[in-house]
Design a protein around this motif. Sequence first.
Motif, mmCIF file in Angstrom:
data_model
loop_
_atom_site.group_PDB
_atom_site.id
_atom_site.type_symbol
_atom_site.label_atom_id
_atom_site.label_comp_id
_atom_site.label_asym_id
_atom_site.label_seq_id
_atom_site.Cartn_x
_atom_site.Cartn_y
_atom_site.Cartn_z
ATOM 1 N N VAL A 62 0.857 -1.178 0.000
ATOM 2 C CA VAL A 62 0.000 0.000 0.000
ATOM 3 C C VAL A 62 0.896 1.231 0.000
ATOM 4 N N TRP A 63 0.760 2.057 -1.022
ATOM 5 C CA TRP A 63 1.606 3.232 -1.206
ATOM 6 C C TRP A 63 0.962 4.466 -0.608
ATOM 7 N N HIS A 64 1.806 5.363 -0.110
ATOM 8 C CA HIS A 64 1.332 6.614 0.477
ATOM 9 C C HIS A 64 2.424 7.670 0.293
ATOM 10 N N PRO A 65 2.086 8.950 0.378
ATOM 11 C CA PRO A 65 3.123 9.976 0.234
ATOM 12 C C PRO A 65 3.986 10.056 1.489
ATOM 13 N N THR A 66 5.185 10.517 1.331
ATOM 14 C CA THR A 66 6.005 10.877 2.479
ATOM 15 C C THR A 66 5.720 12.335 2.831
ATOM 16 N N GLN A 67 6.220 12.759 3.979
ATOM 17 C CA GLN A 67 6.061 14.164 4.349
ATOM 18 C C GLN A 67 6.735 15.061 3.316
ATOM 19 N N TYR A 68 7.896 14.645 2.853
ATOM 20 C CA TYR A 68 8.599 15.415 1.816
ATOM 21 C C TYR A 68 7.788 15.459 0.518
ATOM 22 N N GLY A 69 7.243 14.319 0.119
ATOM 23 C CA GLY A 69 6.436 14.281 -1.098
ATOM 24 C C GLY A 69 5.218 15.184 -1.002
ATOM 25 N N ALA A 70 4.578 15.189 0.168
ATOM 26 C CA ALA A 70 3.417 16.055 0.357
ATOM 27 C C ALA A 70 3.821 17.528 0.302
ATOM 28 N N GLN A 71 4.963 17.864 0.910
ATOM 29 C CA GLN A 71 5.423 19.257 0.893
ATOM 30 C C GLN A 71 5.717 19.720 -0.537
ATOM 31 N N VAL A 72 6.288 18.831 -1.344
ATOM 32 C CA VAL A 72 6.584 19.177 -2.728
ATOM 33 C C VAL A 72 5.286 19.364 -3.520
ATOM 34 N N ALA A 73 4.351 18.431 -3.367
ATOM 35 C CA ALA A 73 3.174 18.398 -4.230
ATOM 36 C C ALA A 73 2.171 19.507 -3.941
ATOM 37 N N VAL A 74 2.049 19.941 -2.696
ATOM 38 C CA VAL A 74 1.021 20.939 -2.392
ATOM 39 C C VAL A 74 1.346 22.292 -3.017
ATOM 40 N N GLY A 75 2.542 22.453 -3.523
ATOM 41 C CA GLY A 75 2.881 23.683 -4.223
ATOM 42 C C GLY A 75 2.477 23.674 -5.689
ATOM 43 N N TRP A 76 2.008 22.537 -6.186
ATOM 44 C CA TRP A 76 1.613 22.449 -7.585
ATOM 45 C C TRP A 76 0.219 23.026 -7.793
ATOM 46 N N PRO A 77 -0.039 23.672 -8.936
ATOM 47 C CA PRO A 77 -1.366 24.276 -9.170
ATOM 48 C C PRO A 77 -2.514 23.280 -9.055
ATOM 49 N N GLU A 78 -2.305 22.044 -9.497
ATOM 50 C CA GLU A 78 -3.393 21.066 -9.474
ATOM 51 C C GLU A 78 -3.773 20.629 -8.071
ATOM 52 N N LEU A 79 -2.927 20.926 -7.087
ATOM 53 C CA LEU A 79 -3.234 20.578 -5.705
ATOM 54 C C LEU A 79 -3.359 21.823 -4.827
ATOM 55 N N ARG A 80 -3.555 22.958 -5.444
ATOM 56 C CA ARG A 80 -3.660 24.203 -4.678
ATOM 57 C C ARG A 80 -4.800 24.105 -3.662
ATOM 58 N N GLY A 81 -4.518 24.477 -2.433
ATOM 59 C CA GLY A 81 -5.520 24.429 -1.379
ATOM 60 C C GLY A 81 -5.601 23.105 -0.647
ATOM 61 N N ARG A 82 -4.900 22.094 -1.128
ATOM 62 C CA ARG A 82 -4.916 20.792 -0.466
ATOM 63 C C ARG A 82 -3.822 20.745 0.599
ATOM 64 N N ARG A 83 -4.174 20.387 1.794
ATOM 65 C CA ARG A 83 -3.203 20.257 2.873
ATOM 66 C C ARG A 83 -3.384 18.888 3.519
ATOM 67 N N PRO A 84 -2.679 17.877 3.020
ATOM 68 C CA PRO A 84 -2.876 16.524 3.555
ATOM 69 C C PRO A 84 -2.505 16.449 5.028
ATOM 70 N N PRO A 85 -3.281 15.748 5.834
ATOM 71 C CA PRO A 85 -2.966 15.629 7.258
ATOM 72 C C PRO A 85 -1.790 14.693 7.492
ATOM 73 N N ARG A 86 -1.279 14.760 8.682
ATOM 74 C CA ARG A 86 -0.155 13.895 9.059
ATOM 75 C C ARG A 86 -0.496 12.418 8.838
ATOM 76 N N ALA A 87 -1.761 12.066 9.030
ATOM 77 C CA ALA A 87 -2.171 10.669 8.887
ATOM 78 C C ALA A 87 -1.915 10.126 7.489
ATOM 79 N N SER A 88 -1.758 11.000 6.506
ATOM 80 C CA SER A 88 -1.547 10.513 5.141
ATOM 81 C C SER A 88 -0.115 10.049 4.915
ATOM 82 N N TYR A 89 0.819 10.470 5.753
ATOM 83 C CA TYR A 89 2.199 10.024 5.567
ATOM 84 C C TYR A 89 2.789 9.354 6.804
ATOM 85 N N ASP A 90 2.043 9.265 7.882
ATOM 86 C CA ASP A 90 2.483 8.521 9.056
ATOM 87 C C ASP A 90 2.143 7.043 8.842
#
Length: 297
Positions: free
Chosen positions: A67-95
């Motif tokens: 089962v794949w999930h983002p890392t904290q680093y991956g989430a930090q990188v991706a939320v800066g992209w226009p297609e994910l603007r406004g998305r702030r994944p919770p800690r539970a998504s990478y813990d």
Amino acid sequence: MTDVNVGSGDRLAVAVLVQYRMATTEQMHRILSPDVRIEQTRRRLTKLRGEGLIDRITLPQAGRMRVWHPTQYGAQVAVGWPELRGRRPPRASYDQTAVRLGVAHGLTVTETGLAFMQDARRRGDLCQPLDWIPEVHHPLGGGEAVIPDALLYYRQGDDAPGGGAMLRAFIEIDRATMGPERLAAKLTAYARLHAYAPTPAGRRTTLEPTQEEWRRRYPLFPRLLFVLDGTGPTGITTRINALHTASKNPAVLDLLRTVPALAVSMTDLTRHRPSAPVWHPITNPDQHVSWTHPAHS
């Protein structure tokens, strides 16, 4: 000239995992590139893991399913992209512990989104991977909020009834982990959201009407789709009946005058496809309709 498509598949893979929270290798393959060999998807995921953007857990009780999930680093990188603007994944998504504990519900949410995407591909409709958005926060004031399991954007093809209409839906996925009454109470929460109109800060209450909060996001209030899993046919019927009983509440009835609310079993959804007439209108559960039926636009 530089090929602007270089890395686009990698970027979509990371964006999907940041937005969806989790997916198996097989689910990622069906989301990203169902027309190629699954080995290519495995190689892509392994490469992204090596770059620290995503990670995985292994479920020994499920044949060592990954089962794949983002890392904290991956989430930090991706939320800066226009297609994910406004998305702030919770800690539970990478813990990893949180991912492991939430895997049953999380993978069911992903599988439900996949059912809509695959159906759209077959029908010539448009439902892209990032048109499935889990856990969108809708405030009710006083610190309360309605957070559907997913928000769906789905555009019908020009040849479909309604001629290319954009459909939106709030998706609630119930795995029978709560009683039928608690499930039915979600209808009351949506009725509150439908009526909620915050008073602008600094403005005194007047007779001037205020706009409902949801109108800032949607031209029409999204339809309500309940996907029922984790129980047999009798349990499904019990839960649909509970939703039907809740629909008689005056506040809920006011909502359902203009907003369709439908329920389906996960078995019927995946066996017959979402567009099939397998949905039960909450107000008339003996009927069977498609969720895209023109009468429910």
